[in-house]
Design a protein around this motif. Structure first.
Motif, PDB file in Angstrom:
ATOM      1  N   THR A  83       0.844  -1.192   0.000  1.00 48.10           N
ATOM      2  CA  THR A  83       0.000   0.000   0.000  1.00 48.10           C
ATOM      3  C   THR A  83       0.882   1.245   0.000  1.00 48.10           C
ATOM      4  N   ILE A  84       0.714   2.092  -1.022  1.00 46.78           N
ATOM      5  CA  ILE A  84       1.490   3.333  -1.090  1.00 46.78           C
ATOM      6  C   ILE A  84       0.597   4.567  -0.988  1.00 46.78           C
ATOM      7  N   ALA A  85      -0.718   4.397  -1.031  1.00 51.43           N
ATOM      8  CA  ALA A  85      -1.651   5.521  -0.916  1.00 51.43           C
ATOM      9  C   ALA A  85      -2.868   5.045  -0.136  1.00 51.43           C
ATOM     10  N   VAL A  86      -2.957   5.417   1.112  1.00 50.93           N
ATOM     11  CA  VAL A  86      -4.084   5.002   1.939  1.00 50.93           C
ATOM     12  C   VAL A  86      -5.371   5.577   1.339  1.00 50.93           C
ATOM     13  N   GLY A  87      -6.332   4.691   1.093  1.00 58.04           N
ATOM     14  CA  GLY A  87      -7.577   5.114   0.470  1.00 58.04           C
ATOM     15  C   GLY A  87      -7.419   5.484  -0.994  1.00 58.04           C
ATOM     16  N   GLY A  88      -6.365   4.969  -1.635  1.00 61.84           N
ATOM     17  CA  GLY A  88      -6.065   5.351  -3.012  1.00 61.84           C
ATOM     18  C   GLY A  88      -6.849   4.570  -4.054  1.00 61.84           C
ATOM     19  N   ARG A  89      -6.319   4.543  -5.281  1.00 64.46           N
ATOM     20  CA  ARG A  89      -6.972   3.882  -6.408  1.00 64.46           C
ATOM     21  C   ARG A  89      -7.205   2.408  -6.094  1.00 64.46           C
ATOM     22  N   ARG A  90      -8.311   1.895  -6.604  1.00 60.49           N
ATOM     23  CA  ARG A  90      -8.640   0.496  -6.385  1.00 60.49           C
ATOM     24  C   ARG A  90      -7.776  -0.384  -7.277  1.00 60.49           C
ATOM     25  N   ALA A 132      -8.004  -4.339  -3.232  1.00 59.55           N
ATOM     26  CA  ALA A 132      -7.610  -3.430  -2.159  1.00 59.55           C
ATOM     27  C   ALA A 132      -7.337  -2.032  -2.710  1.00 59.55           C
ATOM     28  N   PRO A 133      -7.491  -0.998  -1.882  1.00 54.45           N
ATOM     29  CA  PRO A 133      -7.190   0.362  -2.345  1.00 54.45           C
ATOM     30  C   PRO A 133      -5.724   0.711  -2.130  1.00 54.45           C
ATOM     31  N   GLU A 155       0.671  -1.475  -7.539  1.00 53.31           N
ATOM     32  CA  GLU A 155       0.269  -1.934  -8.869  1.00 53.31           C
ATOM     33  C   GLU A 155      -0.832  -1.071  -9.460  1.00 53.31           C
ATOM     34  N   ALA A 156      -1.682  -0.479  -8.617  1.00 52.86           N
ATOM     35  CA  ALA A 156      -2.771   0.370  -9.104  1.00 52.86           C
ATOM     36  C   ALA A 156      -2.255   1.679  -9.680  1.00 52.86           C
TER      37      ALA A 156
END
Length: 429
Positions: free
Chosen positions: A250-257, A262-263, A267-268
């Motif tokens: 996870t590199i952006a909490v609440g980020g792109r799906r 997972a958000p 990879e997103a």
């Protein structure tokens, strides 16, 4: 007959054969006289082992060199035609099947493009089956000459009792797929031909460490950038490499799906599919009807035009931001594992190339702790887009070298030591 260590005479012979084969494979051609010091085996043992390997056709003479005042010394090497290997890259845009000899010279290949709606298990198994049969036919090699089939896949590979290798590919909709069992049934190869299945990032890592930009490194993180994102970590305690689901950091909490559901996954933001979608959202001119590789090429050309051209602002902005995402992701690998080298491969990573990597490197070092950052080098893989396939072929090759060219025999059940029978049922108080 077993030694006190529990090793039998056959175990010792197999170990000696393996030592000679591995040394000849990676450092050959070599003479008998240099094999002794290189392997730590006596001259008598070298003579016996080499004689056996020559008789089995696994080793052949490869010329001679002059000696100091004596007869020329005969050079030996692993015989390329002593067996054949198949490497399979089950990628997210194509299934590539290649046939190699033991020197990893490509003899035949078959590539089949795949799209999202063709990525169900039946389609993929059919593509691999057809590819295996086709490359054998092209090269005129009979299936009994195969030393094994190696397969690189997206997802987590685990062993299941009675099923062999099972693939958990969440991003491609594969839930506990018994791929080894399915491929063995579909391909119809002799029962003695092993199918070895691993995560594609690990096969990429093994290829780069054996033959590419990782040679000589004590530790490395090898990154695969394709439709998705993955990595393989090689350290002093994981010499064969360990696949990491790095793309789902996870590199952006609440980020792109992400495709995994997972958000905010790396990879997103940095996978080829995500890059193209972000370019489209920014107003980029994605070629109509283009496949993923063509579309990513258009993005790279727009951001890095030929000399004299102006970059497309949308494409340049997307890649600039992606370089920072990747750099931040790499900093996690650098801080946690402190590798000597970080190598970026995969078709997307190689297509974006050195200009993109320069920005990734700058961000990775800026986000990393000073001590590990000062000791790591970050570069591109050296083996090109076929590295996953080559790495897959090294899976059965490693097995052949490790067993000295003779598969392990089923272990016989040993009688329990007498002391175990004597204390069985006793309760210590």
């Amino acid at each position: 007959m077993a030694a006190r260590s529990g090793r039998t005479v056959n175990d010792l012979r197999r170990s000696n054969r393996a030592a000679v084969l591995r040394r000849l494979y990676f450092d050959g051609p070599m003479s008998r006289q240099t094999l002794g010091p290189a392997t730590g085996l006596s001259s008598g043992t070298i003579s016996n082992v080499v004689g056996d390997l020559l008789a089995d056709g696994l080793v052949e003479e490869a010329g001679s060199v002059d000696s100091d005042g004596g007869r020329p010394r005969i050079l030996l090497r692993v015989a390329p035609a002593a067996g054949y290997l198949i490497g399979v890259d089950v990628g997210e845009t194509r299934v590539r099947v290649e046939l190699f000899d033991l020197a990893l010279t490509e003899l035949a290949r078959r590539e089949t493009p795949v799209t999202g709606d063709e990525y169900d298990v039946d389609h993929v198994v059919g593509h691999v089956r057809d590819g295996v049969h086709d490359v054998l036919r092209q090269a005129g090699v009979t299936p009994d000459r195969l030393a094994g089939v190696g397969v690189g896949v997206p997802g987590i590979v685990a062993a299941a009792a009675g099923q062999g290798a099972v693939v958990h590919g969440q991003t491609i909709g594969w839930d506990a797929v018994p791929l080894e069992q399915r491929l063995r049934a579909a391909c119809g190869l002799p029962s003695g031909v092993p199918f070895l299945i691993e995560n594609g990032a690990r096969t990429l890592g093994q290829a780069e460490m054996w033959f590419g930009a990782g040679r000589g490194a004590a530790s490395a993180a090898v990154v695969l950038l394709g439709s998705g994102v993955g990595a393989c970590l090689v350290t002093d305690v994981a010499r064969q490499g360990r696949a990491l689901e790095w793309g789902h950091l996870t590199i952006a909490v609440g980020g792109r799906r992400c495709r995994c559901g997972a958000p905010g996954c790396l990879e997103a933001y940095a996978g080829a599919a995500a890059l193209i979608e972000r370019w489209r959202e920014a107003g980029g001119r994605v070629p109509a009807g283009a496949d993923e590789e063509t579309a990513l090429g258009a993005l790279a050309d727009a951001a890095f035009p030929a000399a004299g051209g102006d970059p497309d602002p949308a494409a340049a902005a997307v890649l600039a931001r992606t370089a920072e995402y990747l750099g931040a992701g790499l900093s996690g690998l650098i801080n946690l594992f402190q590798p000597e080298r970080v190598l970026v491969g995969g078709w997307a990573g190689l297509r974006l190339g050195a200009r993109f990597l320069a920005d990734v490197r700058a961000h990775a070092l800026a986000y990393s702790m000073a001590y590990p950052a000062a000791r790591v080098t970050i570069g591109l893989g050296a083996l090109g887009p076929d590295a996953v396939t080559v790495g897959a072929a090294t899976l059965p090759l490693a097995g052949l070298l490790d067993t000295g060219g003779r598969p392990e025999q089923p272990a016989r059940e040993a009688a329990a030591p007498g002391w175990q029978a004597a204390i069985r049922g006793r309760v210590l108080t």
